[in-house]
Every structure is written in C-alpha cells, then in structure tokens.
Design a protein around this motif. Structure first.
Motif, PDB file in Angstrom:
ATOM      1  N   GLU A   2       0.847  -1.188   0.000  1.00 42.95           N
ATOM      2  CA  GLU A   2       0.000   0.000   0.000  1.00 42.95           C
ATOM      3  C   GLU A   2       0.889   1.246   0.000  1.00 42.95           C
ATOM      4  O   GLU A   2       1.790   1.385   0.821  1.00 42.95           O
ATOM      5  CB  GLU A   2      -0.867  -0.036   1.268  1.00 42.95           C
ATOM      6  CG  GLU A   2      -1.572   1.266   1.618  1.00 42.95           C
ATOM      7  CD  GLU A   2      -2.771   1.581   0.746  1.00 42.95           C
ATOM      8  OE1 GLU A   2      -2.594   1.628  -0.490  1.00 42.95           O
ATOM      9  OE2 GLU A   2      -3.856   1.791   1.277  1.00 42.95           O
ATOM     10  N   VAL A   3       0.672   2.135  -0.957  1.00 46.44           N
ATOM     11  CA  VAL A   3       1.451   3.379  -1.001  1.00 46.44           C
ATOM     12  C   VAL A   3       0.481   4.545  -1.132  1.00 46.44           C
ATOM     13  O   VAL A   3      -0.719   4.345  -1.305  1.00 46.44           O
ATOM     14  CB  VAL A   3       2.467   3.392  -2.185  1.00 46.44           C
ATOM     15  CG1 VAL A   3       3.549   2.371  -1.951  1.00 46.44           C
ATOM     16  CG2 VAL A   3       1.753   3.138  -3.494  1.00 46.44           C
ATOM     17  N   GLY A   4       1.011   5.734  -1.107  1.00 48.94           N
ATOM     18  CA  GLY A   4       0.184   6.945  -1.142  1.00 48.94           C
ATOM     19  C   GLY A   4      -0.749   7.029  -2.324  1.00 48.94           C
ATOM     20  O   GLY A   4      -1.841   7.562  -2.225  1.00 48.94           O
ATOM     21  N   PHE A  31      -6.102   7.526  -5.178  1.00 50.11           N
ATOM     22  CA  PHE A  31      -7.076   6.890  -6.078  1.00 50.11           C
ATOM     23  C   PHE A  31      -8.433   6.775  -5.411  1.00 50.11           C
ATOM     24  O   PHE A  31      -9.470   6.952  -6.066  1.00 50.11           O
ATOM     25  CB  PHE A  31      -6.594   5.500  -6.511  1.00 50.11           C
ATOM     26  CG  PHE A  31      -7.608   4.819  -7.404  1.00 50.11           C
ATOM     27  CD1 PHE A  31      -8.562   3.965  -6.868  1.00 50.11           C
ATOM     28  CD2 PHE A  31      -7.661   5.093  -8.752  1.00 50.11           C
ATOM     29  CE1 PHE A  31      -9.520   3.378  -7.672  1.00 50.11           C
ATOM     30  CE2 PHE A  31      -8.625   4.507  -9.563  1.00 50.11           C
ATOM     31  CZ  PHE A  31      -9.550   3.644  -9.026  1.00 50.11           C
ATOM     32  N   ARG A  32      -8.473   6.484  -4.131  1.00 51.26           N
ATOM     33  CA  ARG A  32      -9.761   6.237  -3.469  1.00 51.26           C
ATOM     34  C   ARG A  32     -10.676   7.460  -3.566  1.00 51.26           C
ATOM     35  O   ARG A  32     -11.886   7.317  -3.731  1.00 51.26           O
ATOM     36  CB  ARG A  32      -9.556   5.814  -2.021  1.00 51.26           C
ATOM     37  CG  ARG A  32      -9.231   4.323  -1.883  1.00 51.26           C
ATOM     38  CD  ARG A  32      -9.439   3.842  -0.460  1.00 51.26           C
ATOM     39  NE  ARG A  32      -8.443   4.388   0.437  1.00 51.26           N
ATOM     40  CZ  ARG A  32      -7.203   3.904   0.554  1.00 51.26           C
ATOM     41  NH1 ARG A  32      -6.818   2.873  -0.159  1.00 51.26           N
ATOM     42  NH2 ARG A  32      -6.344   4.462   1.389  1.00 51.26           N
ATOM     43  N   SER A  33     -10.094   8.656  -3.483  1.00 52.08           N
ATOM     44  CA  SER A  33     -10.994   9.825  -3.556  1.00 52.08           C
ATOM     45  C   SER A  33     -11.506   9.985  -4.992  1.00 52.08           C
ATOM     46  O   SER A  33     -12.654  10.360  -5.207  1.00 52.08           O
ATOM     47  CB  SER A  33     -10.303  11.089  -3.060  1.00 52.08           C
ATOM     48  OG  SER A  33      -9.265  11.424  -3.922  1.00 52.08           O
ATOM     49  N   ARG A  34     -10.656   9.673  -5.958  1.00 46.87           N
ATOM     50  CA  ARG A  34     -11.107   9.730  -7.363  1.00 46.87           C
ATOM     51  C   ARG A  34     -12.185   8.681  -7.615  1.00 46.87           C
ATOM     52  O   ARG A  34     -13.147   8.895  -8.337  1.00 46.87           O
ATOM     53  CB  ARG A  34      -9.901   9.497  -8.275  1.00 46.87           C
ATOM     54  CG  ARG A  34     -10.127   9.914  -9.714  1.00 46.87           C
ATOM     55  CD  ARG A  34      -8.858   9.825 -10.516  1.00 46.87           C
ATOM     56  NE  ARG A  34      -8.798   8.587 -11.292  1.00 46.87           N
ATOM     57  CZ  ARG A  34      -7.919   8.348 -12.241  1.00 46.87           C
ATOM     58  NH1 ARG A  34      -6.985   9.223 -12.507  1.00 46.87           N
ATOM     59  NH2 ARG A  34      -7.912   7.226 -12.911  1.00 46.87           N
ATOM     60  N   ALA A  35     -11.974   7.514  -6.990  1.00 45.92           N
ATOM     61  CA  ALA A  35     -12.939   6.421  -7.163  1.00 45.92           C
ATOM     62  C   ALA A  35     -14.288   6.807  -6.586  1.00 45.92           C
ATOM     63  O   ALA A  35     -15.339   6.457  -7.141  1.00 45.92           O
ATOM     64  CB  ALA A  35     -12.424   5.151  -6.485  1.00 45.92           C
ATOM     65  N   GLU A  36     -14.267   7.528  -5.461  1.00 45.10           N
ATOM     66  CA  GLU A  36     -15.533   7.947  -4.835  1.00 45.10           C
ATOM     67  C   GLU A  36     -16.332   8.821  -5.802  1.00 45.10           C
ATOM     68  O   GLU A  36     -17.554   8.686  -5.917  1.00 45.10           O
ATOM     69  CB  GLU A  36     -15.198   8.722  -3.542  1.00 45.10           C
ATOM     70  CG  GLU A  36     -16.355   8.880  -2.588  1.00 45.10           C
ATOM     71  CD  GLU A  36     -16.980   7.570  -2.159  1.00 45.10           C
ATOM     72  OE1 GLU A  36     -16.244   6.622  -1.784  1.00 45.10           O
ATOM     73  OE2 GLU A  36     -18.224   7.477  -2.237  1.00 45.10           O
ATOM     74  N   GLY A  68     -13.230   0.902   1.245  1.00 42.90           N
ATOM     75  CA  GLY A  68     -13.215   1.252   2.659  1.00 42.90           C
ATOM     76  C   GLY A  68     -12.189   0.433   3.425  1.00 42.90           C
ATOM     77  O   GLY A  68     -11.480   0.932   4.288  1.00 42.90           O
ATOM     78  N   GLU A  69     -12.064  -0.831   3.039  1.00 38.09           N
ATOM     79  CA  GLU A  69     -11.090  -1.718   3.701  1.00 38.09           C
ATOM     80  C   GLU A  69      -9.669  -1.346   3.326  1.00 38.09           C
ATOM     81  O   GLU A  69      -8.731  -1.597   4.055  1.00 38.09           O
ATOM     82  CB  GLU A  69     -11.271  -3.160   3.203  1.00 38.09           C
ATOM     83  CG  GLU A  69     -12.434  -3.906   3.763  1.00 38.09           C
ATOM     84  CD  GLU A  69     -12.610  -5.227   3.006  1.00 38.09           C
ATOM     85  OE1 GLU A  69     -13.720  -5.775   3.077  1.00 38.09           O
ATOM     86  OE2 GLU A  69     -11.648  -5.676   2.354  1.00 38.09           O
ATOM     87  N   GLY A  70      -9.506  -0.791   2.146  1.00 39.56           N
ATOM     88  CA  GLY A  70      -8.172  -0.589   1.551  1.00 39.56           C
ATOM     89  C   GLY A  70      -7.181   0.114   2.459  1.00 39.56           C
ATOM     90  O   GLY A  70      -6.008  -0.219   2.502  1.00 39.56           O
ATOM     91  N   SER A  71      -7.693   1.094   3.191  1.00 41.67           N
ATOM     92  CA  SER A  71      -6.770   1.909   3.963  1.00 41.67           C
ATOM     93  C   SER A  71      -6.131   1.130   5.120  1.00 41.67           C
ATOM     94  O   SER A  71      -5.103   1.521   5.642  1.00 41.67           O
ATOM     95  CB  SER A  71      -7.494   3.135   4.516  1.00 41.67           C
ATOM     96  OG  SER A  71      -8.620   2.701   5.239  1.00 41.67           O
ATOM     97  N   SER A  72      -6.729   0.013   5.493  1.00 39.68           N
ATOM     98  CA  SER A  72      -6.170  -0.727   6.628  1.00 39.68           C
ATOM     99  C   SER A  72      -5.356  -1.945   6.186  1.00 39.68           C
ATOM    100  O   SER A  72      -4.886  -2.721   7.004  1.00 39.68           O
ATOM    101  CB  SER A  72      -7.298  -1.167   7.559  1.00 39.68           C
ATOM    102  OG  SER A  72      -8.158  -2.041   6.843  1.00 39.68           O
TER     103      SER A  72
END
Lengths: 171, 383
Positions: free
Chosen positions: B270-272, B277-282, B333-337
């Motif tokens: 997992e990198v920055g 990407f997650r905010s773009r995905a949202e 949502g899980e990705g960050s952990s």
C-alpha cells in the motif's frame, strides 16, 4: 468465386426483380421521383461495384435495401433540412398513368408525405422498411445488424412517435 | 388513427412503380457500366499488385484530406466499408500520436484492441461476408491486430506499474472486464445458435464453430461453465459437448494474461497513490450512481410503452450495478487498513463491472443490444 457471366446474370436478374421495390423505398424516404430514380441507379451501380470485385452476397434483396438506405442517409447529412414546400417545388411523385386509382394514390401520398417528413430520418427508415418494404422484424434485425428484440424495440418506438405526431397533426 | 395511417401507407405503395422507360434507361446504364468494368479488368490484370497498393495509398491520402466529417464517419466503419482504410490508416495513428500521458496512451491502446474485437464480431455476423477465404483472411488479420494492440497495452502497464500500480490496476480492470463481457456474449450467442439449429432455423452465427469455450473455464466434473468464471454472471452455466476440440481462443488467452497482471499488482504494498485513487474512485462511484438513478427514472416513466422484457432486463442491470457499487465502496473502505493494495484493486474491479452493467442497461433500454432471454415471442407481437 462465381464466373463473370454468372455474376452479371445474377446482378441483372436482381435489377429486374427488385428495382421497383427499391424505388418505392427511396420514394417514401425522399418523396421526390427524380431523386428516388437517382438513388435506384446509384444503388445498383454500387452493388455492381461490390460484386465485380469478387464479393458474394447471400441475400441480394437485403443488400440492396442496405445500400439504398446508406446512400439516402449520407445524402441527408450533406443536405440542409428543406421545407416541405421546397421539396414539392423540386418535384413530387406523379403517377405513371392518369386514371382514378392513380390520382387517389397521388393524393394519399401527399398526405403521407406531410406526416412522414416530420419524423426523424431513423424513424422514417424503419417505418418504411416495415410497412412499405414489408420486411419482418428478423429481416430488419439483419438489416441493422441487431437482434430481433432490439429491432422490435425500435419499431415499437418509431410507431409510438408516429402516433404522437398524428395526434398533434389532427388537432 | 395510427392503424388508418399505416393501412394507407401499405395500400398506396402498390400503385407505385418506376416509369417503364426510366427503368429501361437505368438498365442500359448498368449494362454500359458492366461492359466498361470487364474491359478495365482485362487491362488491369496484366499490371500486377503495384498499382493496387498505389491506388489504396492514394485513396487513403485523398479521403484523409476531406476533413473532420470523413474521419468522424470512418470511426463507425467496419472491414468492407469504404472508409475503413481511413479509420485504420489515418484516424487511429493520429489519435495515438495526440494522446498525452501514459494513462491516455494506455487507454487508447485498450480502445484499439477492443475495436478489433468489435470488427471481428461485425465480420462474423455480417450476412454479406459469406463463408469464404476473404472472410477467414479478414478475421485472421483482425485477430493479429487485436494481439498486437493487447501486447502494446501490457507493455505500457509494465512501465506504469512501477510508479503507479493503482493506475495500472485500473487500466487492467477496464480491459479485463470488457473482454469478459465479450466472452459472455459469445457464449450466449453460441447457445442461441444451438437452439436455432434445434428449431430448424438457419444459422447466422459462425462464431460458435470458431470460438468454443476454452478448457480453463470448464468444470472438471460435468463440462458446465465454472460459476466463478464470469464474475458478473454467477448463475451462468452452459453445457458443452465433450467431443468438441478447443483451439486457441484469443479472448480467453488475453483474459488469462490480464488476470495474472492484476493479481501481481494486488500484492504491491500500500502506497500513497492508493489513497489518492480512493478519492477519485468515490467521485466515479457518485457519477455512476447518478447514471443508474437516471436510467431507473426513464424505465419507470416509459414503463407502459416499452416491452416487459426490455424493462425487466434494464431493471436487472440496474440492480446488479448497485450491488457492484456497494461492493466497491466496501472494498475501498477496507483498503486503507491493508498492507497491500489488494482491496483497492478489488474496488476498482467492482466499479468497472458496475460501469459495464450500466452501459449495458442503457443499451438494452435504447434497443441497441441483446436481451438475454430464451424465447422470441416479441417477434410475433404484430410489429
């Protein structure tokens, strides 16, 4: 590959059999005798070009309709929208013999034209294929390279828009 | 009123025929053209291939210089159409040249590969391309084109993956889902062909002969399709005859390669970039939700006018799309952990599946695509 003689014979037979049908199709799309005749000529010239290169066509009737339709669509994109009056100045369909049935048909065609010209080209095309050329939904599906269900949807939508147009027309 | 009009249309046409003299004139024109063609071919036969190549090149140059209308029209052309050489020889290379950035270039390569597949389908389904050497040669050429473009995609992915594995995962997923959808469509067409044959209807699709299911997707127990082979259709199971021989299938081979690439990306730490990407995905999820809601409104508004099958199929696509989006939200949502970007990559996949389903739902509702159902009763409804 067929021999040249066979290709020529098949092509000329197709002209003799289908020229009138293609003419009717074109007439109900463009409502001009001269233009319809030009499209018939161009349709068969293009078809000959295709055949003489060695290409084979399983269903020549469907092929001819496709070529004619593409020519009409290409021409309509190039030409600006003309008013009904201008199109009538250019030349409308005249019956070949001046008898009563023909005259009545002429009057009917004028009435049909007033409504059909208000349809979008795509709707006019599919209504013409279904009710003038009498292609069934499967043949129409093959024509557009879509499924019979998709063809039924398009036919249904075109009829619906025609119905709305007719009810507005009669007010 | 509509019935009267249509009856008038049908009855009037019987009085319409070409003038006999004009019909005869046109026949003479055609005979003259036939004569001219025969003489020209006799002369040209002795000149060989050089002039053919020169003429083709000149045609491409001349048509290319006709401008934007021609290039736009060429985009929808298929093998055999007059503008197809323009599409392949001019428009596509120009678009490749003007694509800026690795992402745009990679997505354009995906688009080009997908176009070759569409063209293969168009040739296979075209009734004017009869089963001849030309047809086989055309398809073989298109398959080579697809393989070359797919190879370009994979090469770009190798470069992109180094700095931005999430972007690489996004591109892989789009390509993979698009190929899976085509594979599914081919299988359904194969089944429809079998049914048509059983009913004594003419075969229209020769694809069944050329691209049967590859062994990798078959269950070892009973020759049905593995239920996990197509993530978008867990219930799909098709019987395949045991005695079929399975030649190489370009789609399944490419899907296999893309899956391996995606699985390797999932193991990246997992990198920055994943967080970015997650905010773009949202945003992508929100846009898709809006599209789904709009489609649902249209279906409700036109409920009475459309065929029940169309409405039901569109609603099913709407339901599936919402499920994929929900699954995407959970994965992201899980990705960050997580220590690896596996969940983010899964989220990307779910978004792409949702996008594919929404697109399909819109096509079905517009009457532009297949309805996946068994009977053809709509054909007999008097239309």
């Amino acid at each position: 590959m067929k021999s040249k003689e066979v290709t020529t014979s098949v092509f000329l037979d197709a002209y003799d059999q289908h020229a009138d049908a293609i003419y009717r199709h074109c007439l109900f799309r463009v409502f001009s005798k001269e233009r319809a005749e030009e499209f018939v000529q161009e349709t068969f010239l293009r078809t000959w070009e295709y055949l003489e290169k060695g290409n084979e066509v399983e269903n020549i009737r469907a092929f001819l309709y496709r070529v004619a339709s593409n020519l009409i669509i290409d021409a309509s994109r190039k030409k600006k929208e003309a008013s009904v009056e201008k199109m009538m100045e250019e030349g409308s369909w005249e019956p070949s013999r001046d008898d009563r049935a023909e005259i009545e048909a002429k009057i009917e065609v004028r009435a049909i034209r007033e409504v059909m010209e208000q349809l979008h080209e795509e709707d006019r095309e599919i209504i013409t294929l279904r009710f003038v050329d009498e292609l069934d939904p499967r043949e129409i599906a093959a024509f557009f390279r879509i499924t019979p269900n998709a063809a039924s949807v398009r036919i249904s939508r075109a009829i619906d828009r025609l119905r709305k147009l007719l009810s507005e027309h009669d007010r | 009123m509509i019935d009267n009009f249509l009856e008038k249309l049908t009855s009037t046409k019987s009085h319409i025929q070409m003038d006999v003299s004009r019909k005869s004139e046109i026949r003479q024109v055609l005979l003259a053209q036939i004569e001219m063609t025969n003489r020209r071919n006799e002369r040209a036969a002795s000149r060989g291939w050089f002039f053919y190549v020169l003429r083709t090149a000149l045609t491409v140059f001349l048509v290319a210089s006709l401008g934007a209308g021609t290039s736009f029209a060429s985009e929808r052309s298929f093998p055999g159409d007059t503008l197809y050489p323009v599409k392949i020889g001019v428009v596509e290379p120009v678009r490749a040249f003007v694509a800026i950035g690795e992402e745009a270039k990679a997505l354009w390569d995906v688009e080009r590969a997908t176009r070759r597949l569409e063209e293969i389908e168009a040739v296979e389904e075209n009734p004017f391309f009869t089963d001849s050497d030309l047809r086989k040669e055309t398809i073989a050429g298109l398959e080579r084109g697809f393989a070359e473009r797919a190879s370009d995609v994979r090469q770009r992915l190798e470069d992109i993956q180094i700095d931005n594995p999430v972007l690489a995962a996004d591109i892989v997923s789009r390509f993979e889902i698009s190929l899976l959808a085509r594979q599914k469509k081919k299988l359904i067409r194969t089944e429809e062909e079998k049914e048509n044959t059983a009913r004594g209807l003419p075969r229209t699709d020769t694809a069944a002969k050329r691209n049967p299911v590859a062994p990798a997707f078959l269950s070892t127990e009973d020759d049905t399709l593995r239920t996990d082979a197509f993530p978008g259709a867990p219930g799909l199971a098709i019987k395949v005859e045991e005695q079929k021989i399975f030649p190489k299938n370009i789609l399944s081979e490419e899907i296999g390669r893309l899956q391996k690439i995606r699985e390797s990306i999932e193991e990246e730490p997992e990198v920055g970039t994943a967080a970015a990407f997650r905010s773009r995905a949202e945003e992508g999820i929100n846009n898709l939700s809006r599209r789904i809601n709009e489609l649902e409104e249209r279906v409700s508004d036109e409920e009475e006018d459309i065929l029940p099958e169309v409405g039901n199929s569109a609603r099913e696509k709407i339901r599936e799309s919402r499920e994929f989006l929900q699954s995407a939200r959970e994965s992201l949502g899980e990705g960050s952990s997580q220590k690896t970007i596996r969940s983010t990559v899964r989220g990307i996949q779910e978004i792409e599946k949702a996008r594919t389903n929404v697109r399909l739902g819109e096509k079905i509702f517009n009457g532009e695509d297949d309805l996946q159902h068994e009977d053809d009763s709509t054909v007999d409804r008097g239309f």
